[in-house]
Design an enzyme around this catalytic site. Structure first.
Site, short mmCIF file in Angstrom:
data_model
loop_
_atom_site.label_atom_id
_atom_site.label_comp_id
_atom_site.label_asym_id
_atom_site.label_seq_id
_atom_site.Cartn_x
_atom_site.Cartn_y
_atom_site.Cartn_z
N THR A 89 0.84 -1.20 0.00
CA THR A 89 0.00 0.00 0.00
C THR A 89 0.87 1.25 0.00
OG1 THR A 89 -1.59 -1.24 1.35
CG2 THR A 89 -1.92 1.13 1.20
N ARG A 142 7.94 -2.66 2.76
CA ARG A 142 8.11 -2.76 4.21
C ARG A 142 8.48 -4.19 4.57
NH1 ARG A 142 3.09 0.93 6.52
NH2 ARG A 142 3.62 2.72 5.22
N SER A 182 6.41 3.67 8.53
CA SER A 182 5.26 4.41 9.03
C SER A 182 4.89 4.05 10.47
CB SER A 182 4.08 4.19 8.10
OG SER A 182 3.03 5.03 8.46
N HIS A 183 3.66 3.54 10.65
CA HIS A 183 3.17 3.28 12.00
C HIS A 183 3.65 1.93 12.53
CE1 HIS A 183 0.58 1.55 9.00
NE2 HIS A 183 0.22 0.64 9.88
N LYS A 214 10.19 4.10 0.46
CA LYS A 214 9.07 4.51 -0.41
C LYS A 214 9.59 5.61 -1.34
CE LYS A 214 6.06 7.24 1.64
NZ LYS A 214 4.90 8.01 2.08
N ASP A 266 1.99 9.68 13.82
CA ASP A 266 2.58 8.34 13.74
C ASP A 266 4.07 8.38 13.45
OD1 ASP A 266 2.41 9.20 11.13
OD2 ASP A 266 2.19 7.17 10.34
N ASP A 323 6.04 8.32 10.81
CA ASP A 323 6.59 9.25 9.82
C ASP A 323 5.80 10.55 9.71
OD1 ASP A 323 4.47 7.84 8.71
OD2 ASP A 323 5.25 7.98 6.68
N ASP A 349 2.66 11.36 9.10
CA ASP A 349 1.59 11.67 8.15
C ASP A 349 0.19 11.37 8.69
OD1 ASP A 349 1.85 8.94 7.98
OD2 ASP A 349 2.17 8.86 5.81
N ARG A 350 0.12 10.62 9.78
CA ARG A 350 -1.21 10.32 10.34
C ARG A 350 -1.53 11.29 11.48
NH1 ARG A 350 -2.46 3.93 10.51
NH2 ARG A 350 -1.60 3.41 8.49
N THR A 410 -7.92 2.19 -1.07
CA THR A 410 -7.03 2.52 0.04
C THR A 410 -5.62 2.77 -0.49
OG1 THR A 410 -8.30 1.27 1.63
CG2 THR A 410 -5.97 1.58 2.14
N GLU A 430 -8.61 9.43 4.85
CA GLU A 430 -8.77 7.99 4.98
C GLU A 430 -9.11 7.65 6.42
OE1 GLU A 430 -6.17 5.44 2.26
OE2 GLU A 430 -4.79 6.82 3.22
N GLU A 431 -9.82 6.51 6.56
CA GLU A 431 -10.19 6.06 7.90
C GLU A 431 -8.97 5.72 8.75
OE1 GLU A 431 -9.28 2.77 8.55
OE2 GLU A 431 -8.60 2.64 6.46
N SER A 432 -7.83 5.46 8.08
CA SER A 432 -6.63 5.03 8.79
C SER A 432 -5.86 6.23 9.36
CB SER A 432 -5.74 4.21 7.86
OG SER A 432 -5.46 4.93 6.68
N LYS A 480 -0.58 12.56 3.06
CA LYS A 480 -1.37 12.94 4.22
C LYS A 480 -0.45 13.63 5.21
CE LYS A 480 -1.41 8.23 6.12
NZ LYS A 480 -0.91 7.34 5.05
N ARG A 512 -8.95 -6.61 7.60
CA ARG A 512 -9.62 -5.43 8.12
C ARG A 512 -11.10 -5.52 7.76
NH1 ARG A 512 -5.20 -2.76 9.61
NH2 ARG A 512 -3.62 -1.97 8.17
C1 G16 Z 1 -0.62 3.55 4.55
C2 G16 Z 1 -1.18 4.22 3.34
C3 G16 Z 1 -2.61 4.62 3.57
C4 G16 Z 1 -3.42 3.43 4.01
C5 G16 Z 1 -2.77 2.79 5.23
C6 G16 Z 1 -3.43 1.49 5.60
O1 G16 Z 1 -0.52 4.49 5.58
O2 G16 Z 1 -0.43 5.36 3.00
O3 G16 Z 1 -3.11 5.16 2.39
O4 G16 Z 1 -4.72 3.80 4.33
O5 G16 Z 1 -1.43 2.49 4.96
O6 G16 Z 1 -3.24 0.59 4.57
P1 G16 Z 1 -3.58 -0.93 4.75
O7 G16 Z 1 -5.02 -0.96 5.16
O8 G16 Z 1 -3.34 -1.53 3.39
O9 G16 Z 1 -2.69 -1.48 5.83
P2 G16 Z 1 0.86 4.68 6.33
O10 G16 Z 1 0.59 5.72 7.35
O11 G16 Z 1 1.18 3.32 6.89
O12 G16 Z 1 1.81 5.08 5.25
#
Ligand code: G16
Length: 543
Positions: free
Chosen positions: A18, A22, A113-114, A126, A277, A279, A281-282, A344, A363-365, A376, A496
């Site tokens: 996504t 990773r 990221s998270h 990335k 989070d 990095d 962005d959240r 997503t 996004e919901e995340s 983001k 999910r």
């Molecule tokens: C990444 C993506 C987001 C996505 C999230 C969850 O966030 O940049 O667009 O909504 O992962 O993705 P998944 O449901 O496939 O785990 P981040 O903050 O991890 O870069």
């Protein structure tokens, strides 16, 4: 200093998910692993001679070593200049900002990221293109294909660059400029938000707790919230980026940001709470006794956007990922602007933003952003909320309740079943797809299925099609159940399940979320056979 050509062999599975590639730190530490991926990236880009690259990461374990490797490889590929954040630090949105401001060919973010960090944690890489946003799927797939055929990589044997000293250095002919990671980003924020109003808010005694989660956003939040806007010293907690995030999980949700949630529930809670989070962005927005869902946050920012100077002209449109609740759709309808539903992944917003079709995305995340960058942006969302509260007055809870009263409430929850066997998860999704034809029209515990499909998206700008983006059951009353597998995990699979139900009646806006969704939760389990197939009686994380 010479440029070496090193023979190598492909590593399997270097396929970005996504958001980038990773893997466990130990995977990235294998000799040649990072080099192979970076070489595949440079091969896919083609001629990089004379170009500028932006480079930084979230400070997690292995960040500094990886930065030196990328610098030496960039030098071997003729880049004229690399802008690298001091200490190897650049948040994802700050990197996007720097790429755009300095007209770079692109940028590399070193982050998972998270996901947790440390020697046993995760690492990631990335690539962002010249608009500052994540490379599109067509590009990441080309990198993946290249990684399967790679035979050599090119790297300089130059000495390590001192990442802690601002200013210029050289690697081969390439200029390495170590930049202040905050400066360009802070300048961008000053142009978007009413800093004077926010300063006055803090001056009047407004209190805030911002949890940096020992990840990348602490230095940004300290410089801007405490340094420029006058939030009291100590408002930013866990502010120092640590290689293992202090042992925590830098994912800002009520489950992981326990310290913040506890403070916001205390009798002497600050007026406003937020967390970001790994990095940066959240974002999670919390008021006294209320955690705002990311879907509601997007809708509220959209509804109130013109109160912030950068958005005074209004919004061209809103985009949200498909599993994000439809709260933003109600705002878009009221504003008579389009609301685009994407798969997503932030990468899907890039074309829409570049084409000027939308201004805000979410996004919901726990992701919210706008056309100011192509990622983001956690701190941006916090500043947006502070701007709204500074101009409107009142509390977070009052703003949320007023929004629900006007637009109705979308009860919303995501249930994650983490680290389940990949084959079991794949079979569950296959079985769901197999049932789609029969599900339409069925009534399940009082919910009648109006549409059952596997979401497919056609990008309105370039016509590219992304299929199998999540199985959705949409009920005749608008309630939704969505199933998809995460594309960001590094172990097993994560299922999910996204649940949403609309409630127009203000008198019914105050149920506990899980109770409000209990009927749908039962249907979701029964249709997919979650407990039976995975052996899990309950989700690992509920947000
Ligand atoms: C990444 C993506 C987001 C996505 C999230 C969850 O966030 O940049 O667009 O909504 O992962 O993705 P998944 O449901 O496939 O785990 P981040 O903050 O991890 O870069």
């Amino acid at each position: 200093m010479t440029i070496q050509t090193i023979p190598t062999q492909p590593f399997p599975g270097q396929r970005p998910g996504t958001s980038g590639l990773r893997k466990k730190v130990r995977v990235f530490q294998q000799p040649g692993y990072l080099e192979n991926f970076v070489q595949s990236l440079f091969d896919t880009l083609g001629d990089c001679a004379g170009q500028t690259l932006v480079l930084g990461g979230d400070g997690r374990y292995h960040n500094r070593a990886a930065i030196q490797t990328v610098l030496r490889m960039a030098a071997a590929h003729g880049y004229a200049k690399v802008l690298v954040g001091r200490g190897g630090i650049l948040s994802t949105p700050a990197l996007s900002c720097v790429v755009r401001k300095h007209g770079a060919l692109g940028g590399i973010v070193l982050s998972a990221s998270h996901n947790p960090g440390g020697p046993d944690g995760d690492f990631g890489i990335k690539y962002n293109i010249g608009n500052g946003g994540p490379a599109p799927e067509s590009f990441t797939e080309a990198v993946y294909r290249r990684s399967g055929a790679i035979e050599r990589y090119r790297i300089s044997d130059g000495a390590a660059v001192d990442l802690d000293r601002l200013g210029a250095a050289r690697c081969e002919q390439m200029l390495v400029e170590v930049i202040d990671p905050v400066a360009d980003y802070a300048e961008l924020m000053r142009g978007l938000f009413d800093f004077a109003a926010i300063r006055a808010l803090f001056g009047a005694g407004f209190t805030l707790c911002y949890d940096g989660m020992h990840a990348v956003s602490g230095p940004y939040a300290q410089a801007i919230l405490e340094g420029e806007l006058g939030a009291p010293a100590g408002s930013v907690i866990n502010a120092v980026p640590l290689e293992d995030f202090g042992g925590g999980h830098p994912d800002p949700n009520p489950a992981n940001a326990g310290e913040l949630i506890a403070r916001m529930a205390a009798p002497d809670a600050p007026d406003f709470g937020a967390a970001s989070d790994g990095d940066g962005d959240r974002n999670m927005i919390v008021g006294r006794g209320i955690a705002v869902t990311p879907s509601d946050s997007l809708a509220i920012l959209a509804a109130q956007a013109t109160l912030a100077p950068g958005y005074r002209k209004g919004l061209a449109g809103i985009a949200r990922s498909m599993p994000t609740s439809r709260a933003a759709d109600c705002v878009a309808a009221a504003l008579s602007i389009p609301c685009v539903e994407t798969p997503t992944g932030w990468k899907f917003f890039g074309n829409l933003l570049d084409a000027g079709l939308v201004t805000l995305c979410g996004e919901e995340s726990y992701g919210t952003g706008s056309d100011h960058v192509r990622e983001k942006d956690g701190l941006w969302a916090v500043l947006f909320w502070l701007n709204l509260l500074a101009v409107r007055g009142g509390s977070v809870a009052a703003l949320v309740e007023a929004h629900w009263a006007r637009y109705g409430r979308h009860y919303y929850s995501r249930h994650d079943y983490e680290d389940i066997d990949s084959d079991v998860a794949g079979a569950l999704m296959q079985a769901l797809r197999g049932q789609l034809a029969q599900l339409a029209g069925q009534t399940l515990d009082g919910y009648t299925v109006a549409l059952a499909d596997d979401f497919s998206y056609t990008d309105p700008v370039d016509g590219s099609v992304s299929s199998q983006q999540g199985v959705r059951l949409i009920m005749t009353d608008g309630a939704r159940i969505i199933y998809r597998l995460s594309g960001t995990g590094t172990e097993g699979a994560t299922l999910r399940v996204y649940l949403e139900r609309y409630e127009a009646e203000p008198a019914a806006h105050h149920l506990p979320t899980q109770q409000a969704l209990a009927g749908l939760i039962a249907v979701a389990d029964r249709v997919a056979g979650i407990a039976a197939r995975t052996g899990r009686g309950a989700p690992s994380v509920t947000t």
